[in-house]
Structures are given as C-alpha cells and as structure tokens.
Write a protein that holds these residues in place. Structure first.
Motif, PDB file in Angstrom:
ATOM      1  N   SER A  23       3.587 -48.981  20.446  1.00  0.00           N
ATOM      2  CA  SER A  23       4.718 -48.118  20.806  1.00  0.00           C
ATOM      3  C   SER A  23       4.680 -47.677  22.266  1.00  0.00           C
ATOM      4  O   SER A  23       5.434 -46.795  22.662  1.00  0.00           O
ATOM      5  N   CYS A  39       3.275 -40.594  26.930  1.00  0.00           N
ATOM      6  CA  CYS A  39       4.342 -41.584  26.835  1.00  0.00           C
ATOM      7  C   CYS A  39       5.448 -41.265  27.832  1.00  0.00           C
ATOM      8  O   CYS A  39       5.474 -40.181  28.406  1.00  0.00           O
ATOM      9  N   VAL A  63       9.288 -41.037  20.857  1.00  0.00           N
ATOM     10  CA  VAL A  63       8.483 -42.100  20.245  1.00  0.00           C
ATOM     11  C   VAL A  63       7.236 -41.556  19.531  1.00  0.00           C
ATOM     12  O   VAL A  63       6.991 -41.903  18.374  1.00  0.00           O
TER      13      VAL A  63
END
Length: 172
Positions: A46, A85, A90
């Motif tokens: 991810s 991130c 996410v």
C-alpha cells in the motif's frame, strides 16, 4: 543503546516527518512475528512505510519538528509503530481490515494537516478523500454540465433536421 545511535534515530524520524505528509501511530502490542510480517507486507503493498519506534525517541523527533505534535504525546505509551504515507486514508483503510482481530489499533494520527487522537477516529480517517479523489470528483462535476449541453445540442439538431426533412417532403 548509545547516545549517538539515539541521536541518529531521532534525526531519521525527523526527516521522515518532513518527507511524508501523513502518519499514523499504531499500537502493535500483542502482534507475534508472523502477524507483524504480514502487516509489514500489506504496508509495503500500500506504499506505507512502517517503523517500530521507541516512544521517547519519537517524542524527541516531535519536539524537534516545526509542527506542534503535543496532542499526540499522550499516545506515546506501550508498543508504538509509525505508519508513514503520502495518502491520508490508505493506512486507515488498512487498519479497518484488522478491526475484528483488535490488533493493531490506532492511537493517533496526523492527516490532512490535522491531528486525530484515539481509536474512535478510524472511521473519520478512512472517510477522508485523497487529493486525487477530490480532483477526480471536481473534474466529474465540471464535465457533467458540458456533457448535458452537448447532448441537448445533438438531440436538438436531430429534431430540427427531422422537422425540416418532413416539411421538405410534404406536398404543397
């Protein structure tokens, strides 16, 4: 651990805080090696960087930062992992998949330039739209009226053409 090593870790954490726009503090207490590896693998897929940190070192990195992270200091207890991130929602979506198991749990987050403290904020974080999603929504909204006008003009042209053709074929 030597002071030089600690200082290096604090500097590296500070660089990550500047590099990534969003991060989540997660309680990983109770994860065995297999589950931790699975979580790391899912994070990698991810595009999330997972770093397990010592709370005191993370606090020092927070204090050295230009941003005020003081509300997150209360989250720095127990085993802590930081999920770095560039897309705010996410990690929240990833953590939602672990809700049934109960581990890992959200302690707090810095997302969309706002601080979120507590596991109860997971739904709010998962509902946040990424920058690309917002841009796509805006483009779709802008395109919709233009498509309606073009469609109306095309159907009107066919209607006018049909009327003119009928009138032209009619005997006088």
């Amino acid at each position: 651990m030597k002071k030089e090593v600690k200082d290096t870790i604090v500097v590296e954490l500070g660089e990550k805080l500047k590099e990534f726009a969003h991060f989540y503090l997660v309680d990983v207490h109770g994860l065995d090696a297999a589950k931790t590896s699975d979580l790391r693998r899912k994070c990698f897929k991810s595009e999330i960087q997972m770093v397990v940190v010592k709370n005191n070192l993370l606090r020092k990195a927070f204090e050295a930062s230009e941003i005020d992270f003081e509300p997150l200091y209360s989250c720095l207890k127990g085993s802590t992992a930081v999920l770095f991130c560039n897309t705010a929602n996410v990690p929240a979506k990833l953590l939602k998949s672990y809700v049934k198991e109960g581990i890992p749990t959200l302690k707090g987050a810095y997302a969309e330039e706002g601080l979120f403290v507590g596991a109860d904020k997971l739904e709010e974080l998962a509902a946040l739209k990424s920058k690309n999603e917002v841009i796509a929504d805006i483009v779709a909204l802008l395109q919709s009226p233009a498509k309606n006008v073009v469609s109306a003009l095309q159907s009107g042209a066919n209607t006018i053409h049909g009327v003119l053709k009928t009138l032209g074929e009619r005997p006088e």
